[in-house]
Scaffold this active site. Structure first.
Site, PDB file in Angstrom:
ATOM      1  N   SER A 189       1.712 -10.777   0.981  1.00 18.63           N
ATOM      2  CA  SER A 189       2.368 -11.683   0.038  1.00 18.63           C
ATOM      3  C   SER A 189       3.831 -11.832   0.420  1.00 18.63           C
ATOM      4  O   SER A 189       4.515 -10.853   0.703  1.00 18.63           O
ATOM      5  CB  SER A 189       2.228 -11.159  -1.396  1.00 18.63           C
ATOM      6  OG  SER A 189       2.690  -9.824  -1.505  1.00 18.63           O
ATOM      7  N   GLY A 197       6.260 -13.808  -1.406  1.00 14.29           N
ATOM      8  CA  GLY A 197       7.094 -14.378  -2.468  1.00 14.29           C
ATOM      9  C   GLY A 197       7.041 -15.892  -2.463  1.00 14.29           C
ATOM     10  O   GLY A 197       5.956 -16.494  -2.467  1.00 14.29           O
ATOM     11  N   GLY A 203       4.590 -17.906  -0.135  1.00 17.33           N
ATOM     12  CA  GLY A 203       3.143 -17.814  -0.207  1.00 17.33           C
ATOM     13  C   GLY A 203       2.600 -16.528   0.368  1.00 17.33           C
ATOM     14  O   GLY A 203       3.017 -15.432  -0.016  1.00 17.33           O
ATOM     15  N   GLY A 225       1.888 -10.293  -6.988  1.00 14.17           N
ATOM     16  CA  GLY A 225       1.085  -9.820  -5.866  1.00 14.17           C
ATOM     17  C   GLY A 225      -0.237  -9.225  -6.312  1.00 14.17           C
ATOM     18  O   GLY A 225      -1.256  -9.337  -5.614  1.00 14.17           O
ATOM     19  N   ASP A 226      -0.235  -8.606  -7.489  1.00 15.93           N
ATOM     20  CA  ASP A 226      -1.476  -8.052  -8.035  1.00 15.93           C
ATOM     21  C   ASP A 226      -2.441  -9.166  -8.410  1.00 15.93           C
ATOM     22  O   ASP A 226      -3.651  -9.070  -8.175  1.00 15.93           O
ATOM     23  CB  ASP A 226      -1.170  -7.186  -9.258  1.00 15.93           C
ATOM     24  CG  ASP A 226      -0.115  -6.135  -8.975  1.00 15.93           C
ATOM     25  OD1 ASP A 226      -0.063  -5.651  -7.824  1.00 15.93           O
ATOM     26  OD2 ASP A 226       0.662  -5.815  -9.889  1.00 15.93           O
TER      27      ASP A 226
END
Length: 314
Positions: A221, A223, A226, A252-253
């Site tokens: 990930s 931020g 993408g 991110g989760d």
């Protein structure tokens, strides 16, 4: 069924302030409490989309009991493994422009017997029909760094695919066990690969380093830029627009949850990006539900623009 294992969960207390000014008395505009921890968040996002999931975690004291209650309220099946010390509380200070300041406590010390019980409970939760087990988050103090490596070996032996979302030695040690997927963020990717990640090309190269060290696939990930997905077929880059970013906590989760829910292959990247973008538009560590997710604007690029400089997150 997707099972998550969270060795170091938390109670996440988010406080919204007009602006963060050091040394001053600040008036909170609002505050709320959510269950926290990477694996916990993955299960929360899955449950919000009606997906069958079980969250296996260490829980202790009044905070651990409260964590279990909060997850019950959100429809998440919990397998709480008792730990002697109390579950930690993390504090997030959120500003209107999306800037987030997060204070993460170290968590309760973990005995080897408690960690073994967590692993055993996770494997027990992997009933017939379990497609993935995801080991997520930091490790509590005194936990051995091979925690996720042990999970990979045991779950794979049971025929279950394994994803690892962690950092530092815990992530590094998991690679030799050949997890089916690792999901670092940009900083975790750079540290684990041992190279700076300033461009998309850097991210692609770093992801291939982790694959060379054992990971079968890497979902990194990035931020605002993408995510990149590296697997045996090469590297993909995709991104999703965020109309108004409110908090990156848990994005991110949600990305990982969307990826696993959609099957965990290349075709799952658009869903992952849409879920992650939706989480960014929500306050605190809220997880997106179906009405929050919009795939319009999600773009999967046919080639990685290696020279593109990555943006800095708020």
């Amino acid at each position: 069924m997707i099972v998550t294992m969270t060795p170091n969960p938390s109670i996440d207390h988010t406080v919204e302030v007009a602006s963060l000014r050091r040394g001053e008395v600040l008036r909170a505009q609002r505050s709320h409490v959510d269950p926290g921890g990477k694996g916990v968040n993955v299960s929360r996002a899955l449950a919000a989309h009606g997906r069958k999931t079980a969250a296996v975690l260490l829980a202790g004291g009044a905070e651990g009991a409260r964590l279990t209650e909060l997850l019950d309220e959100q429809g998440v099946a919990v397998r709480a493994v008792p730990v002697a010390e109390g579950t930690r509380t993390n504090i997030t200070l959120a500003e209107p422009d999306g800037t987030v300041t997060k204070l993460n406590l170290p968590g309760p010390a973990c005995a080897e017997s408690e960690l073994n019980a967590l692993l055993e409970s996770t494997l027990a939760a992997c009933s017939h029909g379990t497609t993935w087990v995801a080991g997520c988050g930091s490790l509590p103090p005194e936990a051995t760094a091979d925690c996720y490596a042990r999970l990979v070996v045991s779950a794979r032996a049971a025929g279950v695919r394994v994803a690892v979302d962690s950092s530092g030695p815990a992530l590094a040690r998991s690679l030799a066990a050949e997890p089916d997927l690792v999901k670092p963020n940009r900083e975790e990717l750079a540290v684990c690969a041992g190279i700076p990640v300033r461009t998309l090309g850097d991210a692609a190269r770093a992801a291939e380093v982790l694959r060379a060290r054992g990971a079968r696939a890497v979902l990194a990930s990035l931020g605002p830029d993408g995510a990149v997905l590296a697997d045996s077929r090469g590297v993909l880059h995709g991104e999703a627009p965020v109309e108004a970013a409110r908090s990156s906590v848990g994005a991110g989760d949600a990305l990982l949850a969307g990826f696993l829910a959609a099957g965990g292959g290349r075709e799952a990247l658009p869903a992952a990006l849409a879920w992650g973008a939706a989480a960014t538009g929500l306050a605190g560590s809220r997880m997106p539900a179906p009405p929050d997710v919009d795939r319009v604007g999600v773009t999967i690029h046919p080639a990685v623009d290696g020279d593109r400089v990555l943006e800095e997150e708020c």
